[in-house]
Every structure is written in C-alpha cells, then in structure tokens.
Scaffold this active site. Structure first.
Site, PDB file in Angstrom:
ATOM      1  N   CYS A   1      10.876  14.812  63.497  1.00 38.69           N
ATOM      2  CA  CYS A   1       9.990  15.897  63.960  1.00 38.69           C
ATOM      3  C   CYS A   1      10.491  17.252  63.489  1.00 38.69           C
ATOM      4  CB  CYS A   1       9.863  15.853  65.483  1.00 38.69           C
ATOM      5  SG  CYS A   1       9.062  14.366  66.089  1.00 38.69           S
ATOM      6  N   GLU A   2      10.540  17.444  62.193  1.00 37.24           N
ATOM      7  CA  GLU A   2      10.940  18.691  61.547  1.00 37.24           C
ATOM      8  C   GLU A   2      10.110  18.846  60.275  1.00 37.24           C
ATOM      9  OE1 GLU A   2      13.514  20.826  62.342  1.00 37.24           O
ATOM     10  OE2 GLU A   2      14.664  19.690  63.840  1.00 37.24           O
TER      11      GLU A   2
ATOM     12  N   GLY B   1      33.653  19.083  39.922  1.00 34.95           N
ATOM     13  CA  GLY B   1      32.455  19.906  39.823  1.00 34.95           C
ATOM     14  C   GLY B   1      31.498  19.579  38.707  1.00 34.95           C
TER      15      GLY B   1
END
Length: 427
Positions: free
Chosen positions: A346-347, A239
């Site tokens: 296409c986003e 982490g």
C-alpha cells in the site's frame, strides 16, 4: 554475461527451467547462478594476474551463506561492514587474514570481535575510530593492522545516494589531512599502519573517476613513504558498474579496470586489494514473480505482481532500472504495449517500472527481473507483514533452496508480548 537464457522458448537458469523452480518453491523468489558468480569472480582475479593482489568480495551486495561459501572456495577474501557480516564471513570458512573490515561506524564490540577472531585490516574512516581501535587493541594486548581511508574529493558521476568519494560525503579522511593523521597513527601503540584505502562510489560506468582517485593515491603513497611510513597495501575499493539496461553501452570490463590499475599504481610495488560486489553478484541473480492481475486504468494499464518493494527496494529507493522479461519467451513479432509494473504494497512507491513496453502477459504468467543479484535480497524486509522471499541457487541441472520462506506463524512467534498487556491473543 550471465547464465539466464531462453532455451526452447523457456527461460533457463543454467540448465534448469525457471518455471520448474517456481512450481517447486512458489513466487516470488530470488535465483542465483553458481556458474555466473564463479565466472565474475575469476574475471577480477585474472584481471590482476601477475600483480600481488587479493579480491575481497563486498558481501553487502549479497550475503547468503551459499554465495559466500562458493566464493570463499574460489579464494576470495571478504570486505565486511558490520559484526554480522564478519560472523557470516567466518561461518563461510573465510580465514581472518582474508577479511577486511570497512564501515564508518565500527563499534567497540565489533572491533574487539574482529581482533579476537582475526582480520586482515581495519579500513579506518575517521580519527575518533582510529583512537577507539587503538584503545581496544591495547586493552586486549594486540596490534591492530589498519589502513586509513582517504577521501580524494573525486566525483564518481554516479547516483547521489551511492557516491562516497566527494568532500561532502561521510566517508574517509580528507586527503589534505592524510599526512597528519598518518603521523598520529604511527605514534599509537595499539595499531600498525599497513596501507591506504580509497573507495569513491558504486555503479561507476567510466574508468576516469577511478583513474583520478588512484593518481591521488599514488601521489600520497610517495609522500607517506618519504615520511617514513610502510605502505605495503593499497585497498582500492570496488564500484565497477553493471549494465542494468541492455540497450545501453556496456561499462568497462574487469580486464580494462585491471589494466588501468597497473598503469596508475603498478610501479609502486604495493599489494593491491579490490572489493567488487555488484559486478560479481548483480547479473548472477534474478527475481522471479507472478502476475496477479492485469488492471486497466485511466490512461495507463497496470501489471500487478506478487513481488513488492519490500522484496526489491532498489526501484523505490534509487529509481533503479531492471530489465523485466517473461519467463516464457514471447513469440517472434509479438506486439508490446506499455504497462506500469507494480506490487501489492500500500504505497505508490511500490512501482517497479512505469510505461514499460511488455509483450502480451496475463494473470499467472511469470516474469523475471534481471540483474537483481546485488542489493536485492540483502535489502529486503517484512514490510506489510510479507515474508522474506526464498533464495535459490542453481548449478548445472541442479537447484537448491538456500534460504526458505518463513511461515506466518514463524514471523509472529518472533515477537513477545510483555506481561502487563492483558488478554489472550490465542483465545
């Protein structure tokens, strides 16, 4: 520190010009530095020098076989979270005694595979999983080494989607129930408890949450030993974060993390296991892309590049920041202007950066996304029927493609058409 630096006005990966690699393999592509991977692993190993320990690379960060084989040769263990990752670790030459199997949804088949092939331990996430491991091990006539992952209810102060140590997260056994679950585990014939596991999240930039969690682990260790359990290993997870924005203050160094572990847990005499992933791989990789168009919009301008969200999904999924730099070094004093840097998918979410100040760039210019070595290639997809992009590794003045770009024909031929659908697509 990484090994992606400007030299004579051109970005190099170690001793190789990035533009030379782009000309050979095409864009976009991922590029890793073997020297950086090596250095980052050794920083963790050296941080725990003098302590009985094992550094298990969390291979979900980047799992190309070249990366795994390089780290395995340095003595790394592997933290795996699926049967596929287990198979990759074994294929890279990692012995079972250096493989830790984590993850909240281990299947019966995955458990059996790891028991047959050998492993260091299962990090058990729940009581139903404990029962399943016990049942599979008894059926196979073996004993499964386990730690129980405890959830310490510590807020890691990280992105909500990568926090794992709070009570509402799906991970681990509530620490308040740990003694009861350990007592139950000790009664099972198919498992042997070897330690405690904890992991509170990813991209932590402060040691305080680690310290809070490890103090709870130290207290629990004393309680469990008093209850008669042999707690010989403490798996502390990973982490530790990396500096995605170079202008920000740097996260703690591995040496500082190691010193904190000694302070909080060194007196317990247990073997320490840590599972770094992002810090080993993150700054060891970049993604290289080419500008297709410079588009003037209403109130904003766009750099449209040939990489897309399917290649690097972190900005779309996490609003993640990556430094984006030209492969040709800007002239001193070059005036910058803001651009939205976007891909061709296409986003609207296919946006890497908004209003990012960039020096003059034009169509055909190469850009490098820094700190893309972790959770880049492993999270990529073929959305919009875009081929998975190549991965390349450099060492000194050499480079090699370590995963090639598939052709459209190869992508299409992976699909099969059932016999009840008429017609001949090839006609």
């Amino acid at each position: 520190m990484d090994h992606f630096l400007y030299r004579d006005g051109a970005l190099h990966a170690e001793d190789v010009p990035v533009a030379e690699i782009a000309a050979a393999v095409g864009t976009p592509f991922y590029l890793y530095s073997a020297a950086t991977l090596t250095r980052h692993f050794r920083l963790f190993d050296e941080a725990l020098e003098g302590v009985d320990h094992l550094v298990c690379y969390a291979m979900k960060a980047a799992s190309n076989q070249a990366i795994l084989t390089l780290l395995a040769g340095l003595g790394a263990g592997m933290d795996v979270v699926s049967g596929g990752e287990y198979a990759r670790a074994k294929a890279a030459g990692v012995p079972g005694e250096r493989i830790v199997f984590s993850g909240v949804g281990k299947t019966r088949e995955e458990i059996a595979t790891a028991l047959a092939g050998g492993l260091r331990q299962f990090n058990v996430e729940s009581e139903p999983e404990l029962a399943e491991i016990d049942a599979v091990a008894r059926q196979m006539g073996v004993i499964a080494p386990v730690t129980l992952r405890v959830n310490p209810d510590v807020d890691a102060k990280t992105h909500a989607k990568i926090a794992t140590g709070k009570s509402e997260n799906k991970f681990g056994i509530p620490i308040a129930r740990a003694r009861a679950v350990y007592a139950h585990a000790a009664s099972l014939q198919g498992v042997k408890v070897v330690g405690i596991d904890v992991h509170i999240g990813s991209q932590l930039t402060d040691l305080a949450p680690f310290r809070a969690a490890y103090r709870k682990v130290a207290e629990l260790t004393g309680q469990l030993r008093a209850d008669g359990h042999e707690i010989s290993r403490l798996d502390l997870g990973g982490g530790l974060g990396i500096p995605y924005e170079r202008s920000n203050s740097a996260p703690p160094l591995p040496v500082e993390y190691g010193a904190m572990i000694r302070e909080e847990l060194g007196h317990l005499g247990a073997q320490i296991e840590i599972e770094p992933g992002r810090l080993i791989a993150g700054n060891a990789g970049i993604m290289v892309t080419q500008v297709i168009y410079v588009k003037e919009g209403e109130g904003r301008d766009f750099l449209i590049v040939d990489a897309a969200m399917n290649d690097l999904i972190r900005p779309a999924m996490y609003d993640a920041y990556h430094d984006i730099v030209p492969v040709i070094e800007p002239a001193p004093g070059a005036e910058s202007r803001p651009y939205d840097i976007v891909g061709p998918v296409c986003e609207t979410g296919d946006t890497f950066a908004r209003a990012r100040a960039m020096p003059p760039v034009g169509p055909g210019d190469l850009l490098a996304f820094r700190s893309a070595g972790a959770y880049g290639a492993v999270m990529a997809s073929e959305y919009n029927a875009r081929p998975m992009i190549p991965e390349v590794m450099v060492q000194g003045d050499q480079f090699a493609v370590i995963r090639r770009r598939p052709t459209f024909d190869e992508m299409i031929k992976r699909d099969t058409i059932p016999p009840w659908i008429g017609g001949n697509p090839a006609a």
